[in-house]
Design an enzyme around this catalytic site. Structure first.
Site, PDB file in Angstrom:
ATOM      1  N   HIS A 132     102.372  91.547 -23.867  1.00 12.49           N
ATOM      2  CA  HIS A 132     102.544  92.139 -23.644  1.00 12.49           C
ATOM      3  C   HIS A 132     103.242  93.281 -24.028  1.00 12.49           C
ATOM      4  O   HIS A 132     103.896  93.444 -23.532  1.00 12.49           O
ATOM      5  CB  HIS A 132     101.353  92.688 -22.349  1.00 12.49           C
ATOM      6  CG  HIS A 132     100.397  94.476 -22.401  1.00 12.49           C
ATOM      7  ND1 HIS A 132      99.965  94.245 -23.102  1.00 12.49           N
ATOM      8  CD2 HIS A 132     101.048  94.633 -21.803  1.00 12.49           C
ATOM      9  CE1 HIS A 132      99.249  95.423 -22.904  1.00 12.49           C
ATOM     10  NE2 HIS A 132     100.337  96.057 -21.971  1.00 12.49           N
ATOM     11  N   ASP A 148      98.196  87.500 -24.400  1.00 10.71           N
ATOM     12  CA  ASP A 148      98.482  88.652 -24.223  1.00 10.71           C
ATOM     13  C   ASP A 148      97.820  88.576 -23.254  1.00 10.71           C
ATOM     14  O   ASP A 148      96.786  88.764 -22.808  1.00 10.71           O
ATOM     15  CB  ASP A 148      97.846  89.314 -24.959  1.00 10.71           C
ATOM     16  CG  ASP A 148      98.844  90.823 -24.330  1.00 10.71           C
ATOM     17  OD1 ASP A 148      98.970  90.742 -23.074  1.00 10.71           O
ATOM     18  OD2 ASP A 148      98.235  92.142 -24.920  1.00 10.71           O
ATOM     19  N   SER A 192      99.370  99.781 -25.575  1.00 14.83           N
ATOM     20  CA  SER A 192      98.703  99.283 -24.438  1.00 14.83           C
ATOM     21  C   SER A 192      98.003 100.588 -24.025  1.00 14.83           C
ATOM     22  O   SER A 192      96.714 100.461 -24.914  1.00 14.83           O
ATOM     23  CB  SER A 192      99.519  99.196 -22.742  1.00 14.83           C
ATOM     24  OG  SER A 192      99.237  98.854 -22.417  1.00 14.83           O
TER      25      SER A 192
END
Length: 411
Positions: free
Chosen positions: A375, A346, A220
């Site tokens: 995600h 996502d 991320s």
């Protein structure tokens, strides 16, 4: 009113009489009930196999890197079967922290000082029991970067440490300033655009183990930071390769997606509160420079960044910060092998913002896109307690870089 009550009682009595006499063995044991269950199961299985379970799309900027991944990382060619009862994006994202196991890992903590007087917490897993690499001076090292509010205790980080341990490698987790329990010594935290701390950490690791090959994995925001670092450094890095998971490529598009009503309710508000809690925990360090009460009233990540992050790092406006933080603008300058895994569903990183064309123009880049995974989800198996699809990509690519990476020197 009496007539309506009478009709309802008659209907209830007749229905009960029918169920008692016609479906004596219950719904699942009756012919009708069993047919319904089997029919629904067959229809769901067909839908799952046709629309949900699919092979990922692999996009690479050059034939050599593409073929390397095909040969050394078979997972890139295999059908990804998301957990059949939670394949939807938001469900995968929300459930992953709760359903995946947290392997037991004993870290050795190290605090290093930054030039501005701050301190950075590194958690080392030395893997001194490694059979494949008994000499610590040459043991391959994997640098791990967690997400926005993550630490070395996140389940996805622990899983990567476990995978590295099984391969005989050493790991070190770079915890961003102020998030893992250490004292914040200066009024500065972190952001995706600023890579000064990351550069210092990489140099420190390299000096500590000069003969050990080093690669990195970011998740991320950690992946965004890594991509921005590589874009700035080009070939001037000691990293042998990088793998990035669920990175947000265009911050404007990411924040816009997270501000949609449902996603704002499910994710944005929670992440904002986590960021605010971190600031409040270090309030004495910040309150002389920032309006902390105003920061604590932010309702979204964008508002938090406008009131705190962009100001801290000296950007004229929040848009300037978001532009600088977006890795998509630096991918053309990446000069070492970098594999990026994203899920097309996502909500943190919308698929229309994936850097497909940028990847096609750089022989050092590859983008692996699954249809589902959410995600940092990528759950698979009936009960996804252990390895995920993301873990398998990490394991195979990491092993390929350390053990076959010499074939990637002339991309």
């Amino acid at each position: 009113m009496i007539s309506l009550e009478l009709n309802f009682n008659v209907l209830t009595r007749d229905l009960s009489h029918y169920l008692e006499n016609q479906v004596k063995v219950g719904l699942f044991g009756s012919g009708v009930g069993l047919s319904l269950v089997l029919g629904f199961s067959a229809a769901y299985a067909c839908y799952y196999l046709i629309s949900v379970a699919k092979k990922p799309q692999l996009i690479a900027g050059g034939k050599k890197f593409y073929q390397f991944l095909k040969d050394q990382c078979p997972v890139v060619s295999e059908t990804y079967y998301p957990t059949f009862w939670c394949w939807e994006s938001r469900v995968q994202t929300l459930l992953r922290p709760f359903v995946t196991a947290k392997p037991r890992v004993c870290y050795r903590n190290e605090l290093i000082r930054a030039p501005d007087g701050g301190q950075i917490s590194l958690d080392w897993f030395d893997n001194d029991e490694s059979v494949s690499y008994p000499d610590p001076s040459t043991r391959p090292t994997v640098l791990l970067l967690p997400g926005l509010t993550g630490t070395s205790r996140e389940s996805y980080i622990l899983h990567m440490v476990q995978q590295s341990r099984d391969l005989g490698y050493r790991c070190v987790v770079f915890n961003n300033r102020g998030v893992s329990g250490e004292k914040l010594l200066t009024p500065r935290t972190y952001c995706a655009a600023n890579t000064e701390d990351l550069e210092m950490v990489i140099d420190h690791i390299q000096r500590t183990n000069e003969a050990a090959p080093l690669m990195a994995a970011g998740v991320s925001m950690g992946g965004m930071m890594l991509a921005n670092y590589l874009g700035r450094k080009g070939r001037e890095t000691c990293l042998k390769g990088v793998v990035v998971f669920s990175a947000g490529w265009d911050v404007f598009e990411c924040t816009a997606s997270l501000e949609k009503p449902l996603d704002r309710f499910l994710f944005n508000s929670y992440l904002t509160s986590c960021l605010q809690a971190s600031v409040d925990r270090h309030r004495p360090v910040f309150e002389k420079l920032y309006d902390i009460d105003h920061v604590m009233k932010a309702k979204t990540i964008r508002e938090f960044d406008e009131r705190f992050t962009s100001i801290m790092f000296g950007y004229p406006t929040n848009d300037d910060y978001y532009r600088d933080a977006s890795p998509i603008h630096r991918l053309k300058s990446v000069q070492i092998p970098m594999l990026c895994l994203n899920a097309a569903d996502d909500v943190f990183s919308p698929n229309h913002a994936f850097p497909v064309e940028m990847v096609r123009q750089n022989p050092h880049l590859a983008l692996l896109i699954t249809c589902h995974g959410g995600h940092i989800g990528f759950l698979e198996g009936l009960w996804p307690r252990h390895n995920t699809y993301m873990d398998r990509v990490f394991r195979q690519f990491t092993k390929a870089v350390f053990e076959q990476g010499s074939s990637l020197r002339d991309l």
